[in-house]
Scaffold this motif. Structure first.
Motif, PDB file in Angstrom:
ATOM      1  N   THR A  57       0.837  -1.202   0.000  1.00 25.71           N
ATOM      2  CA  THR A  57       0.000   0.000   0.000  1.00 25.71           C
ATOM      3  C   THR A  57       0.869   1.248   0.000  1.00 25.71           C
ATOM      4  O   THR A  57       2.094   1.183   0.143  1.00 25.71           O
ATOM      5  N   GLY A  58       0.201   2.392  -0.105  1.00 28.66           N
ATOM      6  CA  GLY A  58       0.906   3.670  -0.037  1.00 28.66           C
ATOM      7  C   GLY A  58       1.544   3.936   1.303  1.00 28.66           C
ATOM      8  O   GLY A  58       2.377   4.854   1.418  1.00 28.66           O
ATOM      9  N   ARG A  59       1.191   3.153   2.317  1.00 26.21           N
ATOM     10  CA  ARG A  59       1.819   3.329   3.637  1.00 26.21           C
ATOM     11  C   ARG A  59       3.310   3.016   3.591  1.00 26.21           C
ATOM     12  O   ARG A  59       4.072   3.442   4.468  1.00 26.21           O
ATOM     13  N   PRO A  90       3.582   1.291  -5.112  1.00 23.88           N
ATOM     14  CA  PRO A  90       2.629   0.257  -5.531  1.00 23.88           C
ATOM     15  C   PRO A  90       1.662   0.728  -6.612  1.00 23.88           C
ATOM     16  O   PRO A  90       1.189  -0.077  -7.425  1.00 23.88           O
ATOM     17  N   THR A  91       1.375   2.024  -6.655  1.00 24.28           N
ATOM     18  CA  THR A  91       0.475   2.581  -7.667  1.00 24.28           C
ATOM     19  C   THR A  91       1.172   2.862  -8.983  1.00 24.28           C
ATOM     20  O   THR A  91       0.518   3.211  -9.971  1.00 24.28           O
ATOM     21  N   GLY A  92       2.497   2.757  -9.014  1.00 31.11           N
ATOM     22  CA  GLY A  92       3.255   3.044 -10.218  1.00 31.11           C
ATOM     23  C   GLY A  92       3.890   4.415 -10.235  1.00 31.11           C
ATOM     24  O   GLY A  92       4.732   4.703 -11.104  1.00 31.11           O
ATOM     25  N   GLU A  93       3.536   5.288  -9.301  1.00 36.63           N
ATOM     26  CA  GLU A  93       4.139   6.622  -9.252  1.00 36.63           C
ATOM     27  C   GLU A  93       5.562   6.535  -8.704  1.00 36.63           C
ATOM     28  O   GLU A  93       5.979   5.504  -8.162  1.00 36.63           O
ATOM     29  N   ASP A  99      25.505   9.222  -6.936  1.00 32.65           N
ATOM     30  CA  ASP A  99      25.110   7.957  -6.308  1.00 32.65           C
ATOM     31  C   ASP A  99      23.602   7.840  -6.358  1.00 32.65           C
ATOM     32  O   ASP A  99      22.874   8.785  -6.010  1.00 32.65           O
ATOM     33  N   ARG A 100      23.116   6.647  -6.733  1.00 30.66           N
ATOM     34  CA  ARG A 100      21.681   6.481  -6.911  1.00 30.66           C
ATOM     35  C   ARG A 100      21.252   5.093  -6.447  1.00 30.66           C
ATOM     36  O   ARG A 100      21.997   4.108  -6.592  1.00 30.66           O
ATOM     37  N   VAL A 101      20.032   5.018  -5.921  1.00 36.90           N
ATOM     38  CA  VAL A 101      19.378   3.746  -5.600  1.00 36.90           C
ATOM     39  C   VAL A 101      18.012   3.778  -6.262  1.00 36.90           C
ATOM     40  O   VAL A 101      17.283   4.774  -6.159  1.00 36.90           O
ATOM     41  N   SER A 102      17.644   2.705  -6.926  1.00 41.78           N
ATOM     42  CA  SER A 102      16.347   2.659  -7.591  1.00 41.78           C
ATOM     43  C   SER A 102      15.779   1.249  -7.529  1.00 41.78           C
ATOM     44  O   SER A 102      16.510   0.271  -7.348  1.00 41.78           O
ATOM     45  N   GLY A 103      14.448   1.176  -7.667  1.00 42.91           N
ATOM     46  CA  GLY A 103      13.773  -0.118  -7.652  1.00 42.91           C
ATOM     47  C   GLY A 103      12.390   0.001  -7.051  1.00 42.91           C
ATOM     48  O   GLY A 103      11.908   1.096  -6.749  1.00 42.91           O
TER      49      GLY A 103
END
Length: 266
Positions: A158-160, A197-200, A211-215
């Motif tokens: 969820t958005g939480r 979770p919503t794709g945003e 430096d970057r973290v993504s996923g």
């Protein structure tokens, strides 16, 4: 970050979701082992109730909290394990009632603390009521994941999770210090971009950071709560600081845990 009212709404919703998983369990069900070594579902719920109790003490009696920490955490005892063990063998109605009453009382106390402009002592640096609410949400979600894994239930993200991820980002310097590594500068040197979770996109840090973290946000939250091994998560790190951070990331106070091995939920 969300305001305290929104955070407490999220905390209530997260607690209610976990409550729905455990409400119908009998003593045998509460004795189901969870991925945390040596902890059953009863341990998990009792730990949440224990932490709520400490949180209430911090809100209502700062000096009493500091004295209790000095007394119970410097004597060689294991208060965290003892708090979790309180629920072992307890009647389901009593354990669930204790957890429900404590979390409801804490919600009211945090509202009062916010209105009074208090900063609350804790096992790390003092915090605002909103930060404590975020920490309680993170712990409820993380221990709820242990319970869900024990019951073979797949929870819908969820958005939480944004609040859990935010705490995971904010504790980057703490994680480095905890492991005796040079702490990055206070201004976040890492860009974190997570798919909600919503794709945003949820993002922290400067857009031009090297430096970057993504996923996926879910994967990041599982990592910073040490509920999954990094090898099992679709997270990407670029740069020396980001690459050093992910293996040690943790959103919770205290010493690092054993985490999970690759390929296991336990």
């Amino acid at each position: 970050m969300a305001d305290l009212t929104a955070l407490l709404d999220d905390l209530r919703a997260e607690s209610a979701e976990l409550d729905g998983l455990v409400a119908g369990l009998d003593r045998a069900g509460l004795a189901t082992p969870t991925p945390a070594a040596g902890w059953t579902i009863a341990h998990q719920l009792s730990h949440l109730a224990w932490t709520d109790r400490w949180s209430l003490l911090a809100v209502r009696d700062a000096e009493g909290f500091r004295a209790a920490v000095e007394r119970e955490f410097t004597s060689g005892a294991e208060p965290i394990e003892a708090g979790a063990a309180e629920g072992v063998g307890e009647e389901p109605a009593a354990l669930l009632g204790r957890w429900r009453a404590g979390r409801a009382e804490l919600t009211s106390a945090l509202r009062e603390a916010e209105a009074a402009g208090l900063r609350l002592p804790w096992f790390g640096p003092p915090m605002k009521p909103a930060t404590m609410a975020t920490a309680r949400l993170m712990e409820t979600w993380a221990h709820g994941q242990d319970v869900a894994d024990a019951l073979a239930v797949e929870r819908e993200p969820t958005g939480r999770l944004r609040q859990v991820a935010h705490l995971g980002v904010r504790t980057m310097g703490f994680a480095f210090a905890l492991h005796g590594l040079p702490v990055p500068p206070p201004q976040l040197p890492v860009r974190v971009e997570l798919t909600a979770p919503t794709g945003e996109l949820w993002a922290w840090g400067p857009e031009d950071a090297a430096d970057r973290v993504s996923g996926p946000a879910l994967d990041f939250c599982l990592l910073v709560t040490q509920r999954r091994h990094r090898d099992d998560l679709a997270l990407r790190a670029e740069g020396a600081t980001a690459s050093a951070w992910l293996p040690i990331a943790q959103a919770f106070a205290g010493l690092p845990g054993g985490g999970r091995l690759p390929g296991e939920t336990g």
